[in-house]
Design an enzyme around this catalytic site. Structure first.
Site, short mmCIF file in Angstrom:
data_model
loop_
_atom_site.label_atom_id
_atom_site.label_comp_id
_atom_site.label_asym_id
_atom_site.label_seq_id
_atom_site.Cartn_x
_atom_site.Cartn_y
_atom_site.Cartn_z
N ASP A 38 -1.93 -1.12 6.32
CA ASP A 38 -1.62 -0.65 6.92
C ASP A 38 -3.49 -0.45 7.00
O ASP A 38 -3.53 -0.12 8.95
CB ASP A 38 -1.01 0.46 7.54
CG ASP A 38 -1.79 1.88 6.67
OD1 ASP A 38 -2.17 2.60 7.52
OD2 ASP A 38 -1.51 1.58 5.80
N ASP A 56 1.13 -1.15 -0.11
CA ASP A 56 -0.43 -0.30 -0.10
C ASP A 56 1.06 1.23 0.08
O ASP A 56 2.22 1.07 -0.21
CB ASP A 56 -0.73 -0.16 1.11
CG ASP A 56 -1.86 1.53 1.29
OD1 ASP A 56 -2.25 1.01 0.55
OD2 ASP A 56 -2.05 1.84 2.49
N ASP A 64 -0.03 5.38 1.36
CA ASP A 64 -0.20 6.06 2.46
C ASP A 64 -0.43 5.27 3.71
O ASP A 64 -0.85 4.52 3.50
CB ASP A 64 -1.46 6.72 1.84
CG ASP A 64 -1.22 7.90 1.16
OD1 ASP A 64 -1.59 9.01 1.08
OD2 ASP A 64 -1.52 7.31 0.44
#
Length: 222
Positions: free
Chosen positions: A171, A12, A14
């Site tokens: 995250d 991922d 960000d």
């Protein structure tokens, strides 16, 4: 973790590779102050940074995507973010060394993000780290976004690697859902934007890491 030999690592963006919360939060906060509302501290925005416009506008104005004013405010937010998205965004500590170690092992790597190409393309072009990425898949690169697995399949196709030979690191729970649906091994990055209410142990990831370089222990044979 068991399964096919790992040939690629997907991330991922960000909250996993880059800390964009300062610019995302500042864009939303400017919308508040432009309306004469009090400024909020960055930490109020940080835990929702992974949710993009939905998260930032939720913090700034207490609205949801179902609110009638959301589409107009979202476009205002997009423009505000576009104007400053490289001012304070940084690669997380340890990420450059991690990417170097991945490449030294002969593994491919790439990015799968729900961020639209409108932002992903200029951002990744401006940060040298991403010059070695073999695939960068944005939220609008395919007809679907995470938690649908199609963006992960697309990244694997671009890397010419079977999906089950990939690890996906993210995250947010939707990253783990997408990775599992794609048949990839999944790693929860708990150093990102997980808020105090988030519990990565409930996501059913294959493992969790509290810093980027911890990933390396999952890339070498036991």
């Amino acid at each position: 973790m068991s399964g096919a030999v790992i040939r690629a690592v997907l991330f991922d963006l960000d909250g996993t590779l880059i800390d964009s919360a300062p610019d995302l939060g500042a864009a939303a906060d400017k919308m508040r102050t432009d309306r004469g509302l009090a400024s909020y501290p960055l930490e109020r925005y940080r835990f929702m940074a992974g949710a993009g416009a939905r998260g930032m506008l939720g913090v700034a104005f207490g609205i949801t995507p179902d609110s009638p004013e959301f589409p107009e405010l979202r476009e205002e937010f997009f423009k505000a973010y576009e104007n400053r998205m490289l001012l304070n965004t940084q690669v997380f500590d340890g990420v450059p060394a991690l990417i170097d170690a991945i490449r030294a092992r002969g593994l491919a790597w790439g990015v799968v993000t729900n961020k639209s190409a409108r932002f992903t393309v200029p951002l990744t072009r401006a940060i040298p780290l991403f010059g070695s990425a073999g695939a960068i898949v944005s939220g609008d690169s395919t007809p679907f976004s995470k938690p649908h697995p199609e963006p992960l399949y697309e990244a694997a196709r671009r890397l010419e690697v079977p999906a089950d030979a990939c690890i996906y690191v993210g995250d947010d729970e939707r990253d783990i859902i997408a990775g599992r649906a794609a048949g990839m091994r999944t790693i929860a990055a708990t150093y990102g934007y997980m808020g105090p209410q988030a519990d990565a142990t409930l996501w059913n990831a294959d493992a969790a890491i509290s810093s980027p370089l911890e990933l390396l222990k999952f890339l070498d044979p036991a």
